[in-house]
Motif scaffolding. Structure first.
Motif, PDB file in Angstrom:
ATOM      1  N   PRO A   1       0.803  -1.233   0.000  1.00 16.37           N
ATOM      2  CA  PRO A   1       0.000   0.000   0.000  1.00 16.37           C
ATOM      3  C   PRO A   1       0.832   1.277   0.000  1.00 16.37           C
ATOM      4  CG  PRO A   1      -0.986  -1.599   1.477  1.00 16.37           C
ATOM      5  CD  PRO A   1       0.318  -2.190   1.023  1.00 16.37           C
ATOM      6  N   ASN A   2       1.972   1.273   0.696  1.00 19.81           N
ATOM      7  CA  ASN A   2       2.826   2.453   0.735  1.00 19.81           C
ATOM      8  C   ASN A   2       3.341   2.825  -0.649  1.00 19.81           C
ATOM      9  OD1 ASN A   2       2.603   1.606   3.449  1.00 19.81           O
ATOM     10  ND2 ASN A   2       4.499   2.664   3.981  1.00 19.81           N
ATOM     11  N   VAL A   3       3.469   1.832  -1.514  1.00 21.06           N
ATOM     12  CA  VAL A   3       3.951   2.049  -2.873  1.00 21.06           C
ATOM     13  C   VAL A   3       2.785   2.242  -3.839  1.00 21.06           C
ATOM     14  CG1 VAL A   3       5.132   0.929  -4.821  1.00 21.06           C
ATOM     15  CG2 VAL A   3       6.114   0.812  -2.503  1.00 21.06           C
ATOM     16  N   TYR A   4       1.734   1.465  -3.670  1.00 22.61           N
ATOM     17  CA  TYR A   4       0.614   1.535  -4.609  1.00 22.61           C
ATOM     18  C   TYR A   4      -0.020   2.923  -4.656  1.00 22.61           C
ATOM     19  CZ  TYR A   4      -3.606   0.363  -7.158  1.00 22.61           C
ATOM     20  OH  TYR A   4      -4.609   0.342  -8.092  1.00 22.61           O
ATOM     21  N   ARG A   5       0.045   3.661  -3.551  1.00 18.87           N
ATOM     22  CA  ARG A   5      -0.571   4.994  -3.532  1.00 18.87           C
ATOM     23  C   ARG A   5      -0.020   5.901  -4.628  1.00 18.87           C
ATOM     24  NH1 ARG A   5       2.115   7.592   2.013  1.00 18.87           N
ATOM     25  NH2 ARG A   5       4.239   6.779   1.683  1.00 18.87           N
ATOM     26  N   TYR A   6       1.248   5.725  -4.988  1.00 15.43           N
ATOM     27  CA  TYR A   6       1.826   6.600  -6.008  1.00 15.43           C
ATOM     28  C   TYR A   6       1.199   6.355  -7.383  1.00 15.43           C
ATOM     29  CZ  TYR A   6       5.196   7.116  -2.251  1.00 15.43           C
ATOM     30  OH  TYR A   6       5.776   7.337  -1.029  1.00 15.43           O
ATOM     31  N   PHE A   7       0.858   5.123  -7.666  1.00 17.93           N
ATOM     32  CA  PHE A   7       0.173   4.809  -8.918  1.00 17.93           C
ATOM     33  C   PHE A   7      -1.244   5.386  -8.918  1.00 17.93           C
ATOM     34  CE2 PHE A   7       3.479   1.624  -8.479  1.00 17.93           C
ATOM     35  CZ  PHE A   7       4.011   1.564  -9.759  1.00 17.93           C
ATOM     36  N   VAL A   8      -1.880   5.375  -7.750  1.00 20.61           N
ATOM     37  CA  VAL A   8      -3.207   5.979  -7.604  1.00 20.61           C
ATOM     38  C   VAL A   8      -3.146   7.469  -7.900  1.00 20.61           C
ATOM     39  CG1 VAL A   8      -5.030   6.548  -5.949  1.00 20.61           C
ATOM     40  CG2 VAL A   8      -4.030   4.254  -5.961  1.00 20.61           C
ATOM     41  N   TYR A   9      -2.173   8.150  -7.303  1.00 20.06           N
ATOM     42  CA  TYR A   9      -2.027   9.590  -7.525  1.00 20.06           C
ATOM     43  C   TYR A   9      -1.723   9.895  -8.993  1.00 20.06           C
ATOM     44  CZ  TYR A   9      -1.298   9.596  -2.422  1.00 20.06           C
ATOM     45  OH  TYR A   9      -1.413   9.418  -1.072  1.00 20.06           O
ATOM     46  N   LEU A  10      -0.848   9.109  -9.594  1.00 19.29           N
ATOM     47  CA  LEU A  10      -0.464   9.346 -10.986  1.00 19.29           C
ATOM     48  C   LEU A  10      -1.670   9.203 -11.912  1.00 19.29           C
ATOM     49  CD1 LEU A  10       1.979   9.899 -12.874  1.00 19.29           C
ATOM     50  CD2 LEU A  10       2.186   7.417 -13.136  1.00 19.29           C
ATOM     51  N   ASP A  11      -2.446   8.165 -11.705  1.00 14.57           N
ATOM     52  CA  ASP A  11      -3.626   7.948 -12.531  1.00 14.57           C
ATOM     53  C   ASP A  11      -4.636   9.080 -12.379  1.00 14.57           C
ATOM     54  OD1 ASP A  11      -5.359   6.130 -14.208  1.00 14.57           O
ATOM     55  OD2 ASP A  11      -6.606   6.214 -12.411  1.00 14.57           O
ATOM     56  N   TYR A  12      -4.831   9.530 -11.168  1.00 15.10           N
ATOM     57  CA  TYR A  12      -5.792  10.603 -10.884  1.00 15.10           C
ATOM     58  C   TYR A  12      -5.340  11.923 -11.501  1.00 15.10           C
ATOM     59  CZ  TYR A  12      -8.659  13.797  -8.045  1.00 15.10           C
ATOM     60  OH  TYR A  12      -9.539  14.766  -7.619  1.00 15.10           O
ATOM     61  N   LEU A  13      -4.084  12.274 -11.286  1.00 20.65           N
ATOM     62  CA  LEU A  13      -3.590  13.564 -11.751  1.00 20.65           C
ATOM     63  C   LEU A  13      -3.456  13.627 -13.266  1.00 20.65           C
ATOM     64  CD1 LEU A  13      -0.873  14.190  -9.022  1.00 20.65           C
ATOM     65  CD2 LEU A  13      -3.049  15.401  -9.276  1.00 20.65           C
ATOM     66  N   ALA A  14      -3.225  12.485 -13.900  1.00 21.78           N
ATOM     67  CA  ALA A  14      -3.080  12.454 -15.351  1.00 21.78           C
ATOM     68  C   ALA A  14      -4.371  12.868 -16.060  1.00 21.78           C
ATOM     69  CB  ALA A  14      -2.651  11.066 -15.807  1.00 21.78           C
ATOM     70  N   LYS A  15      -5.492  12.773 -15.357  1.00 19.21           N
ATOM     71  CA  LYS A  15      -6.797  13.077 -15.955  1.00 19.21           C
ATOM     72  C   LYS A  15      -7.243  14.505 -15.683  1.00 19.21           C
ATOM     73  CE  LYS A  15      -8.125   8.252 -15.188  1.00 19.21           C
ATOM     74  NZ  LYS A  15      -8.985   7.331 -14.394  1.00 19.21           N
ATOM     75  N   LEU A  16      -6.469  15.253 -14.907  1.00 18.04           N
ATOM     76  CA  LEU A  16      -6.893  16.587 -14.505  1.00 18.04           C
ATOM     77  C   LEU A  16      -6.210  17.670 -15.330  1.00 18.04           C
ATOM     78  CD1 LEU A  16      -6.874  16.332 -10.594  1.00 18.04           C
ATOM     79  CD2 LEU A  16      -8.760  15.921 -12.179  1.00 18.04           C
ATOM     80  N   THR A  17      -6.878  18.798 -15.413  1.00 17.66           N
ATOM     81  CA  THR A  17      -6.295  20.003 -15.991  1.00 17.66           C
ATOM     82  C   THR A  17      -6.465  21.129 -14.965  1.00 17.66           C
ATOM     83  OG1 THR A  17      -8.388  20.611 -17.044  1.00 17.66           O
ATOM     84  CG2 THR A  17      -6.835  19.313 -18.356  1.00 17.66           C
ATOM     85  N   GLN A  18      -5.772  22.185 -15.146  1.00 21.19           N
ATOM     86  CA  GLN A  18      -5.878  23.372 -14.291  1.00 21.19           C
ATOM     87  C   GLN A  18      -5.208  23.232 -12.928  1.00 21.19           C
ATOM     88  OE1 GLN A  18      -7.200  25.950 -15.916  1.00 21.19           O
ATOM     89  NE2 GLN A  18      -7.679  24.547 -17.590  1.00 21.19           N
ATOM     90  N   VAL A  19      -4.611  22.096 -12.633  1.00 18.65           N
ATOM     91  CA  VAL A  19      -3.927  21.942 -11.347  1.00 18.65           C
ATOM     92  C   VAL A  19      -2.567  22.623 -11.412  1.00 18.65           C
ATOM     93  CG1 VAL A  19      -2.977  20.319  -9.665  1.00 18.65           C
ATOM     94  CG2 VAL A  19      -5.105  19.778 -10.851  1.00 18.65           C
TER      95      VAL A  19
END
Length: 244
Positions: free
Chosen positions: A77-95
């Protein structure tokens, strides 16, 4: 949503840092984090795999939202969170800026995104640290797997042995720099840490390696980014984040 503070709360998996399995629907584990982000009027997102719909609807507000994820047991889980963040942020604009933090032992003390040190350094990585050097017994054990997988890992350890130990419980920066760092961090884990059978997660090892070998010229750690790790300086307000 120009600025984000992200955290991940994965339960049902043995936590090697706490030596226990966290309860699935205990909001108390994230309450202080959420309330501190709300108090700063920032946008916080908690990624989770086991909060009930009732818990999410009760505690979500204009500042805090919940995102349900499916945990991939291929990574700790300590490592998997980074993949979660990457997937989420890749879909956003304006951040424009992002910080990611541990969720049960970190609280926000002040808004980092308006601090002069942050605004004046768009090409810097900001992160936590600890009052010890990279060359310490715990880190040497923690990095055993990576040392065996990466040809230059031992050389990096020797080169930066006397430098402060960086802590990945808090890190962030302006979006372009941060997203680049996150992409490289996930790549390291995917290539070298997916088959880690040791008792250590490899998250601190990969983070320190990447920050020191590729981002060291533009690195800010310690005050004012974080309080002294494990000093429990709960009343300090001069730093951005309190970490234990």
């Amino acid at each position: 949503m120009r600025h984000l503070v992200l955290a991940c709360h994965i339960t049902g998996v043995y936590d090697v840092n706490r030596n226990m399995t966290l309860a699935d629907d205990s909001y108390e584990l994230v309450r202080e984090w959420a309330e501190s982000v709300s108090s700063a009027k920032l946008k916080g997102v908690i990624f989770h795999n086991n909060f009930s719909d009732e818990t999410c609807s009760t505690f979500q507000n204009e500042h805090i939202s919940f995102e349900r994820i499916t945990y991939n047991p291929a990574f700790n889980p300590n490592v998997y969170r980074y993949f979660v963040y990457l997937d989420y942020l890749a879909k956003l604009t304006q951040v424009q800026g992002v910080f990611v933090t541990d969720v049960s032992d970190v609280t926000l003390a002040q808004n980092p995104f308006i601090h002069p040190l942050y605004t004046a350094n768009p090409d810097s990585l900001f992160c936590g640290d600890e009052p010890k050097t990279l060359n310490n017994e715990w880190m040497l054990a923690h990095a055993e797997h990576l040392r065996g997988q990466m040809a230059d890992y031992a050389a990096y350890e020797e080169r930066f042995a006397s430098e402060a130990l960086l802590n990945c419980g808090v890190f962030g920066g302006h979006f372009p720099l941060f997203f680049d760092f996150l992409q490289q961090l996930c790549s390291l884990h995917e290539n070298y840490n997916h088959n880690n059978k040791t008792a250590y997660t490899g998250d601190m090892g990969a983070f320190n390696y990447l920050a020191r070998t590729r981002f060291n010229e533009n690195l800010h750690h310690g005050a004012p980014v974080n309080t002294v790790f494990k000093a429990y300086e709960n009343d300090r307000t001069d730093c951005w984040f309190r970490h234990k």
